[in-house]
Scaffold this motif. Structure first.
Motif, PDB file in Angstrom:
ATOM      1  N   ASN A 223      22.538  14.346 -11.206  1.00 51.13           N
ATOM      2  CA  ASN A 223      22.801  13.299 -12.192  1.00 51.13           C
ATOM      3  C   ASN A 223      22.842  13.921 -13.583  1.00 51.13           C
ATOM      4  OD1 ASN A 223      22.906  11.031 -13.782  1.00 51.13           O
ATOM      5  ND2 ASN A 223      21.199   9.995 -12.804  1.00 51.13           N
ATOM      6  N   VAL A 224      24.046  13.985 -14.191  1.00 44.97           N
ATOM      7  CA  VAL A 224      24.209  14.626 -15.508  1.00 44.97           C
ATOM      8  C   VAL A 224      24.456  13.601 -16.611  1.00 44.97           C
ATOM      9  CG1 VAL A 224      25.035  16.835 -14.597  1.00 44.97           C
ATOM     10  CG2 VAL A 224      26.672  15.012 -15.032  1.00 44.97           C
ATOM     11  N   SER A 225      24.070  12.345 -16.374  1.00 44.18           N
ATOM     12  CA  SER A 225      24.355  11.301 -17.373  1.00 44.18           C
ATOM     13  C   SER A 225      23.645  11.576 -18.691  1.00 44.18           C
ATOM     14  CB  SER A 225      23.944   9.927 -16.833  1.00 44.18           C
ATOM     15  OG  SER A 225      22.594   9.941 -16.436  1.00 44.18           O
ATOM     16  N   GLU A 226      22.450  12.216 -18.632  1.00 49.22           N
ATOM     17  CA  GLU A 226      21.706  12.475 -19.876  1.00 49.22           C
ATOM     18  C   GLU A 226      22.269  13.647 -20.682  1.00 49.22           C
ATOM     19  OE1 GLU A 226      17.917  15.073 -18.536  1.00 49.22           O
ATOM     20  OE2 GLU A 226      17.993  13.062 -17.667  1.00 49.22           O
ATOM     21  N   TYR A 241      28.629  18.554  -9.476  1.00 51.73           N
ATOM     22  CA  TYR A 241      28.144  19.455  -8.441  1.00 51.73           C
ATOM     23  C   TYR A 241      27.512  20.702  -9.042  1.00 51.73           C
ATOM     24  CZ  TYR A 241      30.907  16.599  -5.254  1.00 51.73           C
ATOM     25  OH  TYR A 241      31.425  15.546  -4.540  1.00 51.73           O
ATOM     26  N   ALA A 242      26.522  21.243  -8.346  1.00 50.88           N
ATOM     27  CA  ALA A 242      25.853  22.484  -8.751  1.00 50.88           C
ATOM     28  C   ALA A 242      25.543  23.285  -7.498  1.00 50.88           C
ATOM     29  CB  ALA A 242      24.575  22.179  -9.515  1.00 50.88           C
ATOM     30  N   ILE A 254      13.873  24.261  -7.233  1.00 49.02           N
ATOM     31  CA  ILE A 254      15.300  24.484  -6.974  1.00 49.02           C
ATOM     32  C   ILE A 254      15.971  24.901  -8.276  1.00 49.02           C
ATOM     33  CG2 ILE A 254      17.463  23.392  -6.248  1.00 49.02           C
ATOM     34  CD1 ILE A 254      15.784  21.438  -4.576  1.00 49.02           C
ATOM     35  N   ASN A 255      16.568  26.100  -8.277  1.00 54.65           N
ATOM     36  CA  ASN A 255      17.354  26.575  -9.414  1.00 54.65           C
ATOM     37  C   ASN A 255      18.828  26.527  -9.029  1.00 54.65           C
ATOM     38  OD1 ASN A 255      14.953  27.101 -10.704  1.00 54.65           O
ATOM     39  ND2 ASN A 255      14.940  29.257 -10.135  1.00 54.65           N
ATOM     40  N   ALA A 256      19.660  25.958  -9.914  1.00 49.45           N
ATOM     41  CA  ALA A 256      21.088  25.823  -9.579  1.00 49.45           C
ATOM     42  C   ALA A 256      21.930  26.065 -10.825  1.00 49.45           C
ATOM     43  CB  ALA A 256      21.356  24.419  -9.026  1.00 49.45           C
ATOM     44  N   VAL A 257      23.211  26.370 -10.581  1.00 43.05           N
ATOM     45  CA  VAL A 257      24.189  26.568 -11.667  1.00 43.05           C
ATOM     46  C   VAL A 257      25.235  25.466 -11.548  1.00 43.05           C
ATOM     47  CG1 VAL A 257      25.927  28.110 -12.659  1.00 43.05           C
ATOM     48  CG2 VAL A 257      23.815  29.052 -11.739  1.00 43.05           C
ATOM     49  N   LEU A 258      25.507  24.800 -12.672  1.00 38.68           N
ATOM     50  CA  LEU A 258      26.474  23.695 -12.691  1.00 38.68           C
ATOM     51  C   LEU A 258      27.877  24.232 -12.475  1.00 38.68           C
ATOM     52  CD1 LEU A 258      25.897  20.642 -13.229  1.00 38.68           C
ATOM     53  CD2 LEU A 258      26.850  20.989 -15.486  1.00 38.68           C
TER      54      LEU A 258
END
Length: 260
Positions: A223-226, A241-242, A254-258
């Motif tokens: 969720n990238v709404s912020e 997605y990431a 959990i570490n992720a890249v957008l």
């Protein structure tokens, strides 16, 4: 020292062989000939699979080259003769088109539909079934072995309820259920703690995707709404997605890249 790093360590200390780069150049030059020879000698079903793989690679290469050759997003429109007088403040203004932006948004939609992205980790180590599941013995005398406990991090939705023990085949321990991820934006170079919406694709197979298992290389929706991201049309982006870049079961997060 990690196993397998001794070559890099030796090169750091003593440098490369004198003929290293020449040998590397020759090896790369030989590669097309080797591929061609393999394609000519392979037979049967293996030949069909190889031809299909090469066709897909060539098609992808052509698409990539075409994308690079496209002109920039703004270009001048052919001069048109306008009827009537033009105001002085419009005389030196150039009209531009947004053809590239529209085509890019269409391509993005097609990519998302096909489930194909340019990802930070294109290849990951496959996880064996023995590593992913632990056999749980059940029944009065512990002779039944049809239950499995998932030993990796999982995601389940907020409305998730477990099945009765009699019908529950896959057990997802509550201690390994995660709802948030540390997502890094590659362009902004900032990390945000975002909520997970769902698991899109696990590289180990569709069964793990449906179970919500999160391992290294998994594509998750966050969720990238912020963050306040907007589309070219001006709409606010809600989910994006990431790709997970660490082993969550070892790190406890959990570490992720957008994927932008």
């Amino acid at each position: 020292m990690p196993q397998g790093d001794y070559i890099q360590q030796h090169r750091k200390r003593h440098g490369y062989r004198l003929d290293h780069f020449e040998r590397e150049r020759k090896r790369i030059a030989r590669e097309p000939h080797k591929r061609s020879q393999h394609a000519q000698t392979v037979l049967g079903g293996k030949a069909k699979r190889y031809a299909r793989q090469r066709f897909a690679e060539k098609a992808q290469m052509k698409k990539t080259l075409k994308m690079h050759e496209e002109s920039s997003s703004r270009r001048k429109v052919d001069d048109e003769v306008h009827e009537g007088a033009i105001p002085s403040y419009l005389l030196d203004r150039e009209q531009t088109t947004r053809a590239k932006i529209i085509s890019n948004s269409i391509k993005q939609k097609r990519k998302e539909k096909a489930g194909k992205w340019e990802v930070p980790l294109p290849k990951v180590r496959p996880v064996a079934e023995d590593e992913m599941f632990r056999v749980i013995r059940s029944g009065k005398r512990k002779t039944k072995q049809w239950k499995r406990m998932i030993t990796k991090v999982t995601f389940v939705g907020p409305s998730f309820t477990r099945k009765p023990p009699k019908y529950e085949r896959f057990i997802r321990p509550s201690g390994l259920r995660f709802t948030k991820a540390h997502v890094t934006h590659p362009e902004l170079k900032c990390t945000f703690n975002l909520e997970i919406i769902g698991v899109k694709k696990n590289p180990n197979g569709p069964m793990y995707s449906s179970l919500g298992v999160i391992t290294k290389g998994t594509i998750i929706e966050v969720n990238v709404s912020e963050l306040g991201l907007v589309t070219p049309a001006g709409k606010v982006v809600w989910g994006k997605y990431a790709q997970v870049t660490n082993n969550p079961e070892n790190d406890g997060c959990i570490n992720a890249v957008l994927l932008v």
